[in-house]
Design an enzyme around this catalytic site. Structure first.
Site, PDB file in Angstrom:
ATOM      1  N   GLU A   1       0.816  -1.201   0.000  1.00  0.00           N
ATOM      2  CA  GLU A   1       0.000   0.000   0.000  1.00  0.00           C
ATOM      3  C   GLU A   1       0.847   1.247   0.000  1.00  0.00           C
ATOM      4  O   GLU A   1       1.929   1.267   0.594  1.00  0.00           O
ATOM      5  CB  GLU A   1      -0.825   0.059   1.280  1.00  0.00           C
ATOM      6  CG  GLU A   1      -1.703  -1.122   1.454  1.00  0.00           C
ATOM      7  CD  GLU A   1      -2.383  -1.076   2.809  1.00  0.00           C
ATOM      8  OE1 GLU A   1      -3.108  -2.022   3.098  1.00  0.00           O
ATOM      9  OE2 GLU A   1      -2.179  -0.103   3.558  1.00  0.00           O
TER      10      GLU A   1
ATOM     11  N   CYS B   1       2.690   8.369   1.984  1.00  0.00           N
ATOM     12  CA  CYS B   1       3.093   7.311   2.916  1.00  0.00           C
ATOM     13  C   CYS B   1       3.493   6.076   2.106  1.00  0.00           C
ATOM     14  O   CYS B   1       2.733   5.607   1.263  1.00  0.00           O
ATOM     15  CB  CYS B   1       1.900   7.017   3.821  1.00  0.00           C
ATOM     16  SG  CYS B   1       2.152   5.635   4.921  1.00  0.00           S
TER      17      CYS B   1
ATOM     18  N   CYS C   1       5.189  -7.749   7.692  1.00  0.00           N
ATOM     19  CA  CYS C   1       6.046  -7.299   8.791  1.00  0.00           C
ATOM     20  C   CYS C   1       6.186  -8.386   9.835  1.00  0.00           C
ATOM     21  O   CYS C   1       5.194  -8.948  10.308  1.00  0.00           O
ATOM     22  CB  CYS C   1       5.498  -6.029   9.426  1.00  0.00           C
ATOM     23  SG  CYS C   1       6.667  -5.329  10.616  1.00  0.00           S
TER      24      CYS C   1
ATOM     25  N   CYS D   1       3.196  -6.568  15.796  1.00  0.00           N
ATOM     26  CA  CYS D   1       2.401  -5.775  16.742  1.00  0.00           C
ATOM     27  C   CYS D   1       0.941  -6.259  16.683  1.00  0.00           C
ATOM     28  O   CYS D   1       0.399  -6.441  15.591  1.00  0.00           O
ATOM     29  CB  CYS D   1       2.482  -4.295  16.401  1.00  0.00           C
ATOM     30  SG  CYS D   1       4.181  -3.707  16.380  1.00  0.00           S
TER      31      CYS D   1
ATOM     32  N   CYS E   1      -1.820  -4.234  14.635  1.00  0.00           N
ATOM     33  CA  CYS E   1      -1.499  -3.816  13.269  1.00  0.00           C
ATOM     34  C   CYS E   1      -1.822  -4.924  12.275  1.00  0.00           C
ATOM     35  O   CYS E   1      -1.374  -6.059  12.440  1.00  0.00           O
ATOM     36  CB  CYS E   1      -0.016  -3.458  13.205  1.00  0.00           C
ATOM     37  SG  CYS E   1       0.576  -3.196  11.524  1.00  0.00           S
TER      38      CYS E   1
ATOM     39  N   CYS F   1      -1.995   1.168   8.472  1.00  0.00           N
ATOM     40  CA  CYS F   1      -0.999   0.231   8.018  1.00  0.00           C
ATOM     41  C   CYS F   1      -1.539  -1.161   7.649  1.00  0.00           C
ATOM     42  O   CYS F   1      -1.976  -1.912   8.505  1.00  0.00           O
ATOM     43  CB  CYS F   1      -0.051   0.149   9.209  1.00  0.00           C
ATOM     44  SG  CYS F   1       1.357  -0.824   9.014  1.00  0.00           S
TER      45      CYS F   1
HETATM   46  N1  SAH Z   1       6.789  -0.364  11.182  1.00  0.00           N
HETATM   47  C1  SAH Z   1       6.889   1.018  11.414  1.00  0.00           C
HETATM   48  C2  SAH Z   1       6.210   1.872  10.358  1.00  0.00           C
HETATM   49  C3  SAH Z   1       4.895   1.395   9.849  1.00  0.00           C
HETATM   50  S1  SAH Z   1       3.564   1.405  11.014  1.00  0.00           S
HETATM   51  C4  SAH Z   1       6.382   1.378  12.782  1.00  0.00           C
HETATM   52  O1  SAH Z   1       5.784   0.531  13.447  1.00  0.00           O
HETATM   53  O2  SAH Z   1       6.623   2.506  13.211  1.00  0.00           O
HETATM   54  C5  SAH Z   1       3.169   3.122  11.083  1.00  0.00           C
HETATM   55  C6  SAH Z   1       2.347   3.527  12.293  1.00  0.00           C
HETATM   56  O3  SAH Z   1       1.026   2.973  12.208  1.00  0.00           O
HETATM   57  C7  SAH Z   1       2.940   3.044  13.602  1.00  0.00           C
HETATM   58  O4  SAH Z   1       3.068   4.116  14.506  1.00  0.00           O
HETATM   59  C8  SAH Z   1       1.916   2.049  14.102  1.00  0.00           C
HETATM   60  O5  SAH Z   1       1.945   2.009  15.504  1.00  0.00           O
HETATM   61  C9  SAH Z   1       0.625   2.582  13.500  1.00  0.00           C
HETATM   62  N2  SAH Z   1      -0.447   1.604  13.389  1.00  0.00           N
HETATM   63  C10 SAH Z   1      -0.367   0.316  13.017  1.00  0.00           C
HETATM   64  N3  SAH Z   1      -1.585  -0.272  13.046  1.00  0.00           N
HETATM   65  C11 SAH Z   1      -2.471   0.675  13.442  1.00  0.00           C
HETATM   66  C12 SAH Z   1      -3.880   0.691  13.664  1.00  0.00           C
HETATM   67  N4  SAH Z   1      -4.628  -0.396  13.469  1.00  0.00           N
HETATM   68  N5  SAH Z   1      -4.428   1.848  14.078  1.00  0.00           N
HETATM   69  C13 SAH Z   1      -3.683   2.957  14.261  1.00  0.00           C
HETATM   70  N6  SAH Z   1      -2.364   3.003  14.056  1.00  0.00           N
HETATM   71  C14 SAH Z   1      -1.744   1.880  13.661  1.00  0.00           C
HETATM   72 FE1  SF4 Z   2       5.321  -3.870  11.737  1.00  0.00          FE
HETATM   73 FE2  SF4 Z   2       2.861  -2.909  11.968  1.00  0.00          FE
HETATM   74 FE3  SF4 Z   2       4.399  -3.139  14.112  1.00  0.00          FE
HETATM   75 FE4  SF4 Z   2       4.947  -1.257  12.276  1.00  0.00          FE
HETATM   76  S1  SF4 Z   2       3.133  -1.363  13.568  1.00  0.00           S
HETATM   77  S2  SF4 Z   2       6.396  -2.674  13.249  1.00  0.00           S
HETATM   78  S3  SF4 Z   2       4.337  -2.372  10.416  1.00  0.00           S
HETATM   79  S4  SF4 Z   2       3.673  -4.848  12.862  1.00  0.00           S
END
Ligand code: SAH
Ligand code: SF4
Length: 358
Positions: free
Chosen positions: A95, A108, A115, A119, A122, A336
């Site tokens: 994306e 973005c 990944c 997390c 995410c 994300c």
């Molecule tokens: N992997 C990197 C960059 C991509 S994620 C990182 O984790 O920083 C970019 C941002 O999106 C991160 O701050 C993450 O915490 C946030 N994010 C991921 N899933 C999300 C969700 N479901 N709702 C809101 N923010 C989210």
């Molecule tokens: Fe990976 Fe999503 Fe965690 Fe960013 S927020 S490090 S993309 S799992």
């Protein structure tokens, strides 16, 4: 000649172009012209490079192509957000998003096709590991959005906040940053990381250093490990030490992102702990209410607005510079990995590539 055998000029460095052109026209200004067409003017083909002699264009076309990812789908929200699902020749889908802001558009980009950080909030993390994107594949997302949105030459900011962990793909990301720096100052480029300490140290050493954002998401080690399993590998105290050592020019700050999860990391105690953790780091905090995705994240919720405002208020009274990201792009599933998550949900044929099936 089949496309596969030809070199893609998108992503090539000046030195690589020089080598490619060595037998066709070795004069350095020729390589520079090609570089400018690809990296600045966003040319879509060798044929467009009109300041090259026709014979050279024809010869170059036998060795090289200008190839960007295919646009599978574009979703537009009422707030002007355009979310692109982009496919590479191996079938991988990522994306990239364009978000109009005041005075500029933020683009973005994704750094990986999945990944491994995992997390729990995410979608990209829940879908699992993918492969690294090359510098050209990352830069190709940028070129595609600029061209499709009619924004070549327009003021943009770039953030690495799409799919993937940029600091687990430093080679690809550094090449992309170098190419993007042809059109955007590194001051307008932000790399967001989940806290990969060795990657932060390497980023600190880059000559054209982008800005740094860190996804903190928790105020204790225990809580952070529960939300972001990778936190066990690079604990909070090590992460904060690396950030204290990160070189910042005058007036620049590190951004801390904090995804807000109801009943998990949104208490007054969390809000009081946060300023103590960040003490001594020039920074701002961006609170991101969870963007829910029912299919994968059913049991997690965003706090209500009142709770978020109270949390922000505690930070502000402790003199923390705090902003809340109120759901930019929620209606187009802009968090994300969410659009790709939905494409996968429709069937595997469109989203294979280097990523494992969900
Ligand atoms: N992997 C990197 C960059 C991509 S994620 C990182 O984790 O920083 C970019 C941002 O999106 C991160 O701050 C993450 O915490 C946030 N994010 C991921 N899933 C999300 C969700 N479901 N709702 C809101 N923010 C989210
Ligand atoms: Fe990976 Fe999503 Fe965690 Fe960013 S927020 S490090 S993309 S799992």
């Amino acid at each position: 000649m089949p496309t596969r055998a030809r070199r893609n000029l998108v992503g090539a460095s000046r030195a690589e172009l020089q080598a490619l052109l060595a037998e066709l026209d070795p004069r350095p200004f020729r390589a520079e012209q090609v570089y400018q067409w690809v990296a600045r003017r966003m040319a879509a083909s060798v044929g467009e490079m009109t300041n090259l002699p026709k014979a050279l264009r024809e010869a170059l076309s036998e060795h090289a192509v200008v190839a960007d990812p295919d646009v599978l789908e574009v979703r537009r929200g009422g707030d002007g957000t355009a979310k692109y699902a982009l496919a590479f020749p191996d079938g991988a889908v990522v994306e990239a998003v364009a978000m109009p802001m005041e005075g500029h558009t933020t683009i973005c980009l994704s750094s990986q096709t999945g990944c491994a950080v995992g997390c729990i909030f995410c979608v990209t993390g829940v879908l699992g590991a993918g492969r690294n994107l090359t510098g050209g594949e990352i830069f190709g997302q940028y070129r595609t959005i600029l061209r499709s949105e009619g924004m070549v030459g327009a003021p943009v900011n770039v953030v690495f906040m799409g799919m993937g962990e940029p600091l687990l793909n430093l080679a690809g990301v550094s090449r992309a940053v170098e190419l993007i720096a042809e059109t955007v100052s590194p001051r307008r480029v932000t790399v967001s990381t989940s806290g990969i300490v060795p990657g932060i140290r390497k980023l600190a050493g880059l000559e054209r250093r982008p800005k740094l954002a860190v996804s903190l998401n928790a105020t204790t080690q225990e809580q952070r490990e529960r939300l972001m399993p990778i936190a066990a590998r690079w604990p909070l105290d090590e992460l904060l030490a690396a950030l204290r050592a990160f070189p910042l020019e005058r007036g620049r700050r590190i951004t801390f992102e904090y995804v807000m999860l109801a009943g998990i990391n949104d208490s007054d105690d969390d809000a009081r702990r946060l300023p103590r953790l960040l003490k001594g780091i020039p920074c701002k905090v961006n609170l991101i209410p969870l963007n829910p995705d029912q299919r994968y994240l059913g049991e997690l919720e965003a706090p209500d607005e009142e709770r978020i405002s109270a949390f922000a208020g505690i930070l502000a009274s402790a003199h923390v510079n705090v902003t809340v990201r109120w759901s930019k792009g929620r209606e187009v599933a802009a968090a994300c990995g969410q659009l790709r998550g939905q494409i996968i949900a429709r069937g595997p044929a469109q989203a294979g590539g280097g990523s494992p099936a969900p």
